[in-house]
Scaffold this motif. Structure first.
Motif, mmCIF file in Angstrom:
data_model
loop_
_atom_site.group_PDB
_atom_site.id
_atom_site.type_symbol
_atom_site.label_atom_id
_atom_site.label_comp_id
_atom_site.label_asym_id
_atom_site.label_seq_id
_atom_site.Cartn_x
_atom_site.Cartn_y
_atom_site.Cartn_z
ATOM 1 N N ASP A 1 -7.629 6.065 0.560
ATOM 2 C CA ASP A 1 -6.334 6.500 0.035
ATOM 3 C C ASP A 1 -5.278 5.584 0.643
ATOM 4 O OD1 ASP A 1 -4.285 7.935 -1.100
ATOM 5 O OD2 ASP A 1 -4.406 9.619 0.307
ATOM 6 N N PHE A 2 -4.680 4.719 -0.189
ATOM 7 C CA PHE A 2 -3.756 3.698 0.304
ATOM 8 C C PHE A 2 -2.330 4.231 0.357
ATOM 9 C CE2 PHE A 2 -7.289 1.283 -1.539
ATOM 10 C CZ PHE A 2 -7.575 0.394 -0.517
ATOM 11 N N HIS A 3 -1.686 4.042 1.512
ATOM 12 C CA HIS A 3 -0.306 4.486 1.717
ATOM 13 C C HIS A 3 0.498 3.402 2.424
ATOM 14 C CE1 HIS A 3 -0.531 8.845 0.671
ATOM 15 N NE2 HIS A 3 -1.823 8.637 0.904
ATOM 16 N N THR A 4 1.810 3.617 2.527
ATOM 17 C CA THR A 4 2.688 2.775 3.339
ATOM 18 C C THR A 4 3.611 3.684 4.144
ATOM 19 O OG1 THR A 4 4.625 2.604 1.882
ATOM 20 C CG2 THR A 4 2.775 1.150 1.391
ATOM 21 N N GLY A 5 4.397 3.082 5.022
ATOM 22 C CA GLY A 5 5.454 3.836 5.679
ATOM 23 C C GLY A 5 6.514 4.221 4.654
ATOM 24 N N ILE B 1 -10.792 8.037 3.957
ATOM 25 C CA ILE B 1 -9.944 7.503 5.016
ATOM 26 C C ILE B 1 -8.628 7.052 4.392
ATOM 27 C CG2 ILE B 1 -11.881 6.838 6.476
ATOM 28 C CD1 ILE B 1 -11.471 3.942 5.552
ATOM 29 N N VAL B 2 -7.591 7.026 5.206
ATOM 30 C CA VAL B 2 -6.260 6.606 4.753
ATOM 31 C C VAL B 2 -5.947 5.232 5.343
ATOM 32 C CG1 VAL B 2 -3.779 7.067 4.942
ATOM 33 C CG2 VAL B 2 -5.365 8.932 4.413
ATOM 34 N N TYR B 3 -5.516 4.314 4.474
ATOM 35 C CA TYR B 3 -5.019 3.018 4.949
ATOM 36 C C TYR B 3 -3.515 2.999 4.809
ATOM 37 C CZ TYR B 3 -3.917 -1.964 5.184
ATOM 38 O OH TYR B 3 -3.367 -3.183 5.525
ATOM 39 N N GLU B 4 -2.827 2.620 5.886
ATOM 40 C CA GLU B 4 -1.363 2.511 5.892
ATOM 41 C C GLU B 4 -0.972 1.073 6.200
ATOM 42 O OE1 GLU B 4 1.311 4.775 5.922
ATOM 43 O OE2 GLU B 4 0.282 6.714 5.790
ATOM 44 N N GLY B 5 -0.002 0.542 5.454
ATOM 45 C CA GLY B 5 0.480 -0.796 5.746
ATOM 46 C C GLY B 5 1.785 -1.106 5.051
ATOM 47 N N GLY B 6 2.759 -1.614 5.813
ATOM 48 C CA GLY B 6 4.051 -1.992 5.235
ATOM 49 C C GLY B 6 4.971 -0.796 5.077
ATOM 50 N N LEU C 1 -10.997 3.945 -4.842
ATOM 51 C CA LEU C 1 -9.853 3.225 -4.295
ATOM 52 C C LEU C 1 -8.614 3.797 -4.957
ATOM 53 C CD1 LEU C 1 -11.259 -0.430 -4.469
ATOM 54 C CD2 LEU C 1 -11.575 1.282 -2.666
ATOM 55 N N MET C 2 -7.817 4.549 -4.189
ATOM 56 C CA MET C 2 -6.721 5.327 -4.764
ATOM 57 C C MET C 2 -5.387 4.931 -4.143
ATOM 58 S SD MET C 2 -8.775 8.961 -4.500
ATOM 59 C CE MET C 2 -9.302 8.561 -2.826
ATOM 60 N N ALA C 3 -4.404 4.699 -4.979
ATOM 61 C CA ALA C 3 -3.085 4.281 -4.493
ATOM 62 C C ALA C 3 -1.990 5.017 -5.271
ATOM 63 C CB ALA C 3 -2.916 2.769 -4.633
ATOM 64 N N GLY C 4 -0.777 4.894 -4.778
ATOM 65 C CA GLY C 4 0.361 5.448 -5.498
ATOM 66 C C GLY C 4 0.426 6.958 -5.502
ATOM 67 N N GLU D 1 -0.643 -2.649 -5.086
ATOM 68 C CA GLU D 1 -0.908 -4.084 -5.201
ATOM 69 C C GLU D 1 -2.298 -4.431 -4.680
ATOM 70 O OE1 GLU D 1 0.001 -8.187 -6.065
ATOM 71 O OE2 GLU D 1 0.542 -6.210 -6.856
ATOM 72 N N ILE D 2 -2.762 -3.742 -3.666
ATOM 73 C CA ILE D 2 -4.120 -3.968 -3.172
ATOM 74 C C ILE D 2 -5.138 -3.680 -4.277
ATOM 75 C CG2 ILE D 2 -5.900 -3.067 -1.600
ATOM 76 C CD1 ILE D 2 -3.591 -2.621 0.443
ATOM 77 N N VAL D 3 -5.005 -2.526 -4.909
ATOM 78 C CA VAL D 3 -5.946 -2.154 -5.972
ATOM 79 C C VAL D 3 -5.786 -3.084 -7.166
ATOM 80 C CG1 VAL D 3 -6.718 -0.302 -7.490
ATOM 81 C CG2 VAL D 3 -5.942 0.244 -5.176
#
Length: 323
Positions: free
Chosen positions: A137-141, A194-199, A49-52, A62-64
């Motif tokens: 891989d967590f991302h946002t707009g 996979i990439v998750y995008e939100g916000g 679980l990778m963010a930032g 914040e999800i992680v």
């Protein structure tokens, strides 16, 4: 079987926090990337679980963080590797990039002696990617553009499609690999990310955070790492083509729609005016589909992206990759 990261060995049934030293600031302040590893006694897959990756994209962080805080990252079977902040430099400076201006997610597979972004990518490929089976891989707009909760993956890959469907975000988007991205380079090693995008960047989006946590738990259940996960609140829609509505003239943009909303081709979806009341231009939907991304800054220039439309059919719209 034991797992080793940066010369730290984590046996089954144990948890450990590992700090990987990437570099240091000119002030001699050491910059570490903390990695949290949680292993069950029973065998199972290794999920990262990778963010930032981009330092201003805080919803993924914040999800992680919430998963770590609540213990949701602890599997009954297998291993979860949590990295809340990959780009510590960008996080400290409210920036997408690292100080040299480069994007880490365009710097893979990286180099031990390369630019700062390349060095961060190198450590990810050397220490993390080899031990995992799957990743999110967590991302946002970015740049004040909000993305409705969505998973992006190259859906022609059967495993990617299964992972995306298991996550079951409101939208699953077919997104080709971007050159030198984590997702692409990991795929060369046989790893599915996979990439998750939100916000949007630098702004918490509670809906996106909630969907991200719920989707992660659903994916963990699909991988038989846990036994229970929340059901999706809405039906997952697969998006095969996407395209941006762009401003033809500069001015002030006011949308008539919200993220996630369905629109019909030709619908009046927004208006561009000037600050002086001299003109008004109606913005029309380019295709029947869904608003998967929306510009939130009113002052726009000609050519600026205003609205991202996704369709569940194949059509001649531009495709997208990682944010």
């Amino acid at each position: 079987m034991d797992i080793t990261i940066a010369d730290h060995t984590i046996p089954a049934g144990e948890s450990k926090t590992i700090n990987i030293n990437i570099a240091r600031l000119p002030s001699h302040t050491v910059i570490n990337t903390p990695i949290y590893v949680s292993r069950a006694l029973e065998e199972g897959p290794v999920l990262a679980l990778m963010a930032g990756m981009h330092g201003d994209e805080i919803n993924g962080m914040e999800i992680v963080r919430r998963m770590l805080e609540s213990g949701l990252h602890q599997p009954k079977r297998g291993t979860v590797v949590c990295i809340p902040i990959i780009n510590m430099y960008g996080f400290l400076n409210y920036s997408r990039e690292v100080p040299d201006g480069k994007d880490i997610n365009r710097s893979f597979p990286g180099s031990r002696n390369g630019s700062l972004a390349s060095r961060v990518a190198y450590h990810m490929m050397r220490e993390v990617v080899p031990i995992i089976d799957y990743g999110i891989d967590f991302h946002t707009g970015g740049a004040m553009r909000a993305n409705y909760p969505q998973v992006r993956a190259e859906l022609k890959d059967k495993i990617n499609f299964e992972l995306a469907q298991a996550f079951s975000a409101p939208f699953t988007i077919d997104a080709p690999f971007r050159p030198n991205s984590l997702r692409k380079e990991a795929s060369r090693k046989g790893k599915n990310i996979i990439v998750y995008e939100g916000g949007e960047s630098l702004r918490f989006d509670q809906h996106a955070i909630k969907e991200g946590i719920a989707g992660t738990l659903r994916l963990m259940k699909h991988l038989n790492m846990i036994d229970e996960a929340p059901n999706p609140e809405v039906e997952n829609k697969v998006i095969w083509s996407t395209g941006w509505i762009r401003a033809k003239t500069p001015g002030l943009f006011q949308p008539n729609v919200i993220c996630g909303q369905q629109v019909q081709k030709g619908d009046w979806v927004g208006t561009v005016t000037d600050p002086f009341g001299e003109f008004q231009e109606k913005i029309l939907a380019i295709e029947t589909g869904y608003v998967i991304g929306l510009n939130n800054i009113p002052v726009i220039n000609a050519g600026d992206a205003l609205m991202h439309i996704g369709t569940d059919t194949f059509c001649k719209l531009e495709s997208i990759g990682d944010d």
